[in-house]
Write an enzyme that holds these catalytic residues in place. Structure first.
Site, mmCIF file in Angstrom:
data_model
loop_
_atom_site.group_PDB
_atom_site.id
_atom_site.type_symbol
_atom_site.label_atom_id
_atom_site.label_comp_id
_atom_site.label_asym_id
_atom_site.label_seq_id
_atom_site.Cartn_x
_atom_site.Cartn_y
_atom_site.Cartn_z
ATOM 1 C CE LYS A 52 -4.036 -4.435 1.662
ATOM 2 N NZ LYS A 52 -5.178 -4.677 0.682
HETATM 3 C C1 LIG Z 1 -5.139 -4.049 -0.421
HETATM 4 C C2 LIG Z 1 -6.059 -4.847 -1.633
HETATM 5 C C3 LIG Z 1 -5.814 -4.508 -3.005
HETATM 6 C C4 LIG Z 1 -4.655 -3.798 -3.570
HETATM 7 O O1 LIG Z 1 -3.488 -4.361 -3.321
HETATM 8 P P1 LIG Z 1 -1.933 -3.449 -3.428
HETATM 9 O O2 LIG Z 1 -0.870 -4.178 -3.049
HETATM 10 O O3 LIG Z 1 -2.396 -2.190 -2.571
HETATM 11 O O4 LIG Z 1 -2.242 -2.949 -4.809
HETATM 12 C C5 LIG Z 1 -6.654 -5.435 -3.736
HETATM 13 N N1 LIG Z 1 -7.786 -6.074 -3.331
HETATM 14 C C6 LIG Z 1 -8.100 -6.319 -2.105
HETATM 15 C C7 LIG Z 1 -9.079 -6.953 -1.551
HETATM 16 C C8 LIG Z 1 -7.186 -5.653 -0.977
HETATM 17 O O5 LIG Z 1 -7.598 -5.809 0.218
#
Ligand SMILES: *Cc1c(COP(=O)(O)O)cnc(C)c1O
Length: 427
Positions: free
Chosen positions: A107
């Site tokens: 993210k």
């Molecule tokens: C947020 C997250 C996900 C999921 O991603 P989405 O875009 O919400 O589907 C998967 N793995 C990790 C480690 C995350 O932080």
């Protein structure tokens, strides 16, 4: 570029307005009015371009002329100044490591891009914007880090008490400055619901925006990963299959956008934990969101994925068309731990629980000789230290990024209801 609300009851808006608003007034999320493929020649010679050039090519139409070219290029440069390696762990299977950024989860890219866009839009006025964000774990840290010290922006993060890992909690509660953490007595869906309600509450005089993947500036840059991975494997001349560990389905939806831009991808697999709303929908055509269940891959504990409506829009709400390009499977915590052990035993590779769910997605799909499967390793294993050390006979070395927060004092305000959030925002 204009964006429309997927509830179709609000006016179209510019990129800037969509980023600043986050959610449309009718509570719909925004979607770009046009998607124009990148030239085939560019994609066929993708290896000749730098990551910055590829990212610019992918995102430029979605920003349009609202950010000058040189500023956008600078934003991209600062957003992606780390590596995105594909590591081969088995024959025809590799993992795309998305954890080399400052908070060690994927993210970071979206948060850094969005923070810089908002910083640009806010460059001349002193209109304070409040970024209000719900996190199931990693968003909070990435947003806190990405927005730390950004002029004119306050950040308020809601996280479910006891449902994020210790390191995740430290990353979002220890930074101070313009970052405030609210510890919610509830699950992620409660946090997300409170955030959505606040956006529509006309009694809150602040300018609020979201930094969840519902915000287009968080969501769209995630397209970059799929281009960067493709660039590393296209010379194998195999069909590329991506398995994306999915929670709110923002990341995989960005992958499908990359495909829409012309990236040759054979299949997308949305791998989930037992929060299986989407896998069930593909089986029986009934979309039945449920309260989220806690799992060891907690960043994916989402019962009603916000971005799924964008995926449906990409396929004109045609379930049969969706099924040809997109598969989705759900896995238990037990299966996830077995996968972590298998990956470790066979490849001497330490996967975190989210990556392991992605790996299981490829196994379920069954990669053929003609294909190369890539699962996204969305977080560094250190972020899920308890599960990793409990499951594998390893010691995980604590990276610098994590060491710097681990001994800091947590600061969070406990809340239980929407009224408490509101009085905090109005105080
Ligand atoms: C947020 C997250 C996900 C999921 O991603 P989405 O875009 O919400 O589907 C998967 N793995 C990790 C480690 C995350 O932080």
């Amino acid at each position: 570029m204009n964006y429309y609300s997927l509830h179709h009851k609000s006016p179209k808006v510019s990129f800037q307005e969509a980023v600043v608003k986050g959610l449309a007034p009718d509570r719909g999320i925004y979607f770009p009015e046009n998607i124009t493929p990148i030239s085939k020649e560019f994609i066929d010679t993708i290896g000749d371009y730098s990551n910055e050039e590829i990212a610019y090519e992918a995102i430029k139409q979605f920003v349009g002329d609202e950010i000058p070219k040189d500023v956008l290029q600078q934003i991209i440069k600062e957003t992606i100044n780390f590596d995105f390696p594909v590591v081969e762990i088995e024959k025809n299977i590799g993992t795309l490591e998305l954890f080399h950024g400052p908070t060690m989860a994927f993210k970071d890219v979206g948060a850094r891009f969005m923070a810089r866009c908002l910083g640009y839009f806010n460059r001349n006025n002193n209109n304070q914007i409040t970024v209000l964000v719900a996190t199931s774990g990693d968003t909070g840290g990435a947003v806190a880090n990405g927005f730390l010290g950004v002029k004119g922006v306050d950040v308020v993060i809601l996280y479910p008490s006891g449902k994020v890992s210790d390191i995740q909690e430290k990353q979002l509660t220890t930074l101070g400055q313009n970052i405030k953490a609210l510890e919610v007595d509830g699950v992620f869906d409660d946090c997300q619901e409170m955030v959505k309600t606040a956006f529509l509450d006309s009694d809150i005089p602040r300018t609020l925006t979201s930094a969840n993947s519902i915000n287009i500036a968080r969501w769209l840059p995630q397209m970059f990963y799929f281009f960067f991975a493709y660039k590393q494997v296209y010379k194998k001349n195999k069909e590329v299959v991506f398995s994306v560990p999915s929670g709110n389905f923002g990341n995989i939806c960005a992958g499908l956008m990359a495909q829409k831009l012309g990236l040759p991808v054979k299949q997308f697999i949305a791998a989930t934990n037992v929060n299986d709303t989407v896998p069930n929908y593909l089986v029986d055509g009934v979309y039945n969101p449920k309260p989220s269940k806690a799992t060891i891959s907690n960043a994916m504990d989402v019962g009603n994925p916000s971005n799924f409506i964008r995926i449906q829009e990409l396929f004109n709400n045609d379930l049969e068309a969706l099924k040809t390009a997109f598969s989705s499977y759900s896995f238990t915590d037990e299966a996830t731990k077995v996968a972590m052990k298998d990956i470790y035993k066979n490849a001497n590779y330490v996967a975190d629980p989210h990556g392991a769910v992605g790996y299981l997605g490829l196994k379920e799909y069954k990669i053929t000789e003609e294909q190369f499967g890539i699962f996204l390793e969305t977080a560094h294993p250190v972020k899920f230290l308890d599960v990793v050390t409990e499951t594998l006979p390893v010691e995980v070395e604590i990276p610098e990024q994590i060491k710097s927060v681990i001994d800091k004092e947590k600061e969070a305000l406990k809340i239980g209801t929407y009224e408490e959030l509101k009085s905090f925002l109005n105080s």
